[in-house]
Design an enzyme around this catalytic site. Structure first.
Site, short mmCIF file in Angstrom:
data_model
loop_
_atom_site.label_atom_id
_atom_site.label_comp_id
_atom_site.label_asym_id
_atom_site.label_seq_id
_atom_site.Cartn_x
_atom_site.Cartn_y
_atom_site.Cartn_z
N ARG A 156 -61.14 7.37 -34.32
CA ARG A 156 -61.25 7.06 -32.89
C ARG A 156 -59.99 7.53 -32.17
O ARG A 156 -60.04 8.01 -31.04
CB ARG A 156 -61.48 5.56 -32.68
CG ARG A 156 -61.25 5.13 -31.22
CD ARG A 156 -62.06 3.91 -30.82
NE ARG A 156 -61.85 2.76 -31.68
CZ ARG A 156 -60.77 1.96 -31.66
NH1 ARG A 156 -59.77 2.21 -30.83
NH2 ARG A 156 -60.68 0.93 -32.47
N TYR A 165 -74.03 16.53 -9.46
CA TYR A 165 -74.92 16.23 -10.59
C TYR A 165 -75.49 14.82 -10.45
O TYR A 165 -74.75 13.88 -10.09
CB TYR A 165 -74.11 16.36 -11.88
CG TYR A 165 -74.84 15.94 -13.12
CD1 TYR A 165 -75.90 16.69 -13.61
CD2 TYR A 165 -74.47 14.80 -13.80
CE1 TYR A 165 -76.57 16.30 -14.75
CE2 TYR A 165 -75.12 14.41 -14.95
CZ TYR A 165 -76.18 15.16 -15.41
OH TYR A 165 -76.85 14.77 -16.54
N ASP A 217 -65.36 19.62 -11.47
CA ASP A 217 -66.37 19.69 -12.53
C ASP A 217 -66.78 21.16 -12.66
O ASP A 217 -67.43 21.72 -11.78
CB ASP A 217 -67.56 18.79 -12.17
CG ASP A 217 -68.61 18.74 -13.28
OD1 ASP A 217 -68.68 19.71 -14.07
OD2 ASP A 217 -69.35 17.74 -13.35
N LYS A 227 -73.45 21.88 -22.16
CA LYS A 227 -74.06 23.03 -21.50
C LYS A 227 -73.55 24.33 -22.13
O LYS A 227 -73.92 24.66 -23.23
CB LYS A 227 -73.78 22.97 -20.00
CG LYS A 227 -74.00 21.59 -19.38
CD LYS A 227 -75.46 21.22 -19.24
CE LYS A 227 -75.71 19.76 -18.91
NZ LYS A 227 -75.06 19.26 -17.71
#
Ligand SMILES: *Cc1c(COP(=O)(O)O)cnc(C)c1O
Length: 378
Positions: free
Chosen positions: A47, A99, A171, A196
Site C-alpha cells: 500500500r 467528465y 485532466d 484510457k
C-alpha cells in the site's frame, strides 16, 4: 535523458533486482521482509510502496516532466485526490464541460464536504480571473473536453493564476503526455485516467497524478497511503506493458480518427462534427445527427464499434454519452454545458480504417432505411 519513445520501452531497473530481467518484474506481494539490525529495506508494505509501481511512477513522472507522479486505482480516484487538496469552505473553479464522474463527485463534495464549486466557461481565462476569490484553492479543467473536444488555453489560465495561490489542475485523459504536457504549460497538477490511452487495452483501470511541487507531492502521497488508494502491483505491471506501445498506438489511432472525422464531414445525415484542431492528436471524434432516434440506431447497427463507455483502447468503440458516460450529469447541467442528447462519441482503435469506414457507412444506410420504414408505417 532519453526521448519519450525510447524511455517508454526502456524503463528504469528496480534497484538491486538480482536477475537483471529485461521486462519489469511484477512484485505481487503485500509485504517485504524487514531488517531490524541495520540496512533498511526501502519497501515494507505494498500500500505504501511497491517496486513495480515505483518503476511505473518513474516512467509517468518522466513523461509529464514532473517532480513526482502517483498512480491510483482509477482515474476518478486521481480526480478525487486532487479535489481533496481543497477543504471545507474552500472554493474550486471548474470547467462547465467535464467528465460525468467528475461532475458527480463535485456535486457530492459540494453537499457533503462543504466545498464551494463555481462552474465557469474556462475557455476564456478572463472569466476565470473574474471568478477568483480569496478562498479559491483549485482551478480544475479538462482539455480537450470529453466528448465535445473543446480546447482550453492552459498557458492562458496559468498566466491568470500567476498572482493567485490557487493551483491549476488539468485532466489530460484525452491526449496523454505524449501529446500535451500540462505542467510545461504552467499547470501545477496534471492528472489522467490511465484506463484510457495509457493502458490502451481495455484491461485495467488506473489513474495518475503528476506534480511539479514537492510539498504537494508529499501531501498527496501521505493521503494515498493513509486512505489506501494506490494502484495494485498487477495493474501497475499491466499499465507499464500497455505504455510501452503508447506511441505507435497513438499514431495509428489518430490517423483512423482523422479519416473518420473527414468522412463524417461529408455525410448529409451529420449535422455537426466535433474534432480537435489538426495537429492536436487524440482518438475521439463525436458527431450529432439532429435526432436521438437516428443516433441510437447508428450505434445499434455499428458492428466493429463496440457500444461501450471509455475510450482510447485498441478496439474502436461508439456510444451515446448522454445515456452512458455522462448519465450522471443532470438535465439542467447538460443544458448549461450544451451537451446534445443526440451526440455520438466514437473512439478509434487499431483496426484498418477502410473496415471502420465501411462499417459506419452500412450503419448509416441501415439507420436511414429504418427511418423511411417508420415514416411509411406511421
Ligand atoms: C474516464 C475519465 C475519468 C475517470 O477515469 P476512470 O479511470 O474511469 O476512473 C476522468 N476524467 C476523464 C476526462 C475521463 O475520460
Amino acid at each position: 535523458m532519453s526521448r519519450p519513445d525510447t524511455r517508454l520501452v526502456q524503463p528504469p531497473r528496480i534497484p538491486g533486482e538480482p536477475a537483471r530481467a529485461t521486462s519489469t518484474p511484477l512484485y505481487q506481494t503485500a509485504t517485504f521482509a524487514q531488517d531490524l539490525e541495520g540496512g533498511r529495506n526501502p519497501w515494507d508494505y505494498s500500500r505504501s510502496g511497491n517496486p513495480t509501481r515505483d518503476v511505473l511512477e518513474e516512467q509517468l513522472a518522466a513523461l509529464d516532466g514532473a517532480e513526482r507522479a502517483l498512480a491510483y486505482g482509477s482515474g476518478i480516484a486521481a480526480v478525487s485526490a486532487a479535489l481533496r487538496l481543497a477543504g471545507p469552505g474552500d472554493e474550486v473553479i471548474v470547467g462547465d464541460d467535464l467528465y460525468g464522474g467528475t461532475v458527480r463527485l463535485l456535486r457530492d463534495y459540494e453537499r457533503h464536504l462543504g466545498l464551494g464549486v463555481r462552474r465557469v466557461d474556462v475557455r476564456d481565462p478572463l472569466r476565470v480571473r473574474d471568478a477568483l476569490g480569496p478562498r479559491t484553492r483549485l482551478v480544475f479543467v479538462e482539455t480537450p473536453t470529453n466528448p465535445r473536444l473543446r480546447v482550453v488555453d492552459v498557458a492562458g489560465l496559468a498566466d491568470v493564476l500567476q498572482e493567485h495561490p490557487a493551483q491549476l489542475v488539468v485532466d489530460n485523459s484525452m491526449l496523454s503526455p505524449l501529446r500535451q504536457r500540462p505542467l510545461e504549460l504552467g499547470a501545477d497538477i496534471a492528472l489522467q485516467s490511465a484506463t484510457k490511452l495509457l493502458g490502451g487495452h481495455g484491461d485495467l483501470t488506473a489513474g495518475v497524478i503528476a506534480v511539479s511541487d514537492g510539498a504537494v507531492a508529499e501531501r498527496l502521497a501521505f493521503l494515498r497511503n493513509a486512505e489506501g488508494s494506490a494502484l495494485a502491483p498487477f495493474e501497475a505491471w499491466l499499465l507499464l506493458r500497455g505504455m510501452s506501445t503508447l506511441s505507435v498506438r497513438l499514431e495509428r489511432q489518430e490517423r483512423n480518427a482523422a479519416a473518420l472525422a473527414d468522412w463524417l464531414e461529408t455525410r448529409p445525415e451529420v449535422t455537426r462534427v466535433h474534432r480537435v484542431p489538426a495537429g492536436t492528436g487524440g482518438v475521439v471524434v463525436s458527431f450529432e445527427t439532429g435526432s436521438v432516434a437516428r443516433s441510437r440506431e447508428i450505434i445499434r447497427r455499428a458492428r466493429l464499434f463496440r457500444t461501450t463507455v471509455s475510450f482510447g483502447g485498441v478496439t474502436s468503440s461508439i456510444g451515446l454519452p448522454c445515456a452512458m458516460s455522462h448519465a450522471s450529469v443532470s438535465e439542467a447541467e447538460r443544458a448549461t454545458s450544451g451537451l446534445a442528447e443526440d451526440l455520438v462519441r466514437i473512439s478509434t482503435g487499431l483496426e484498418d480504417a477502410r473496415d471502420l469506414l465501411a462499417d459506419l457507412e452500412r450503419a448509416f444506410l441501415e439507420s436511414s432505411r429504418k427511418e423511411e420504414t417508420a415514416d411509411c408505417l406511421a
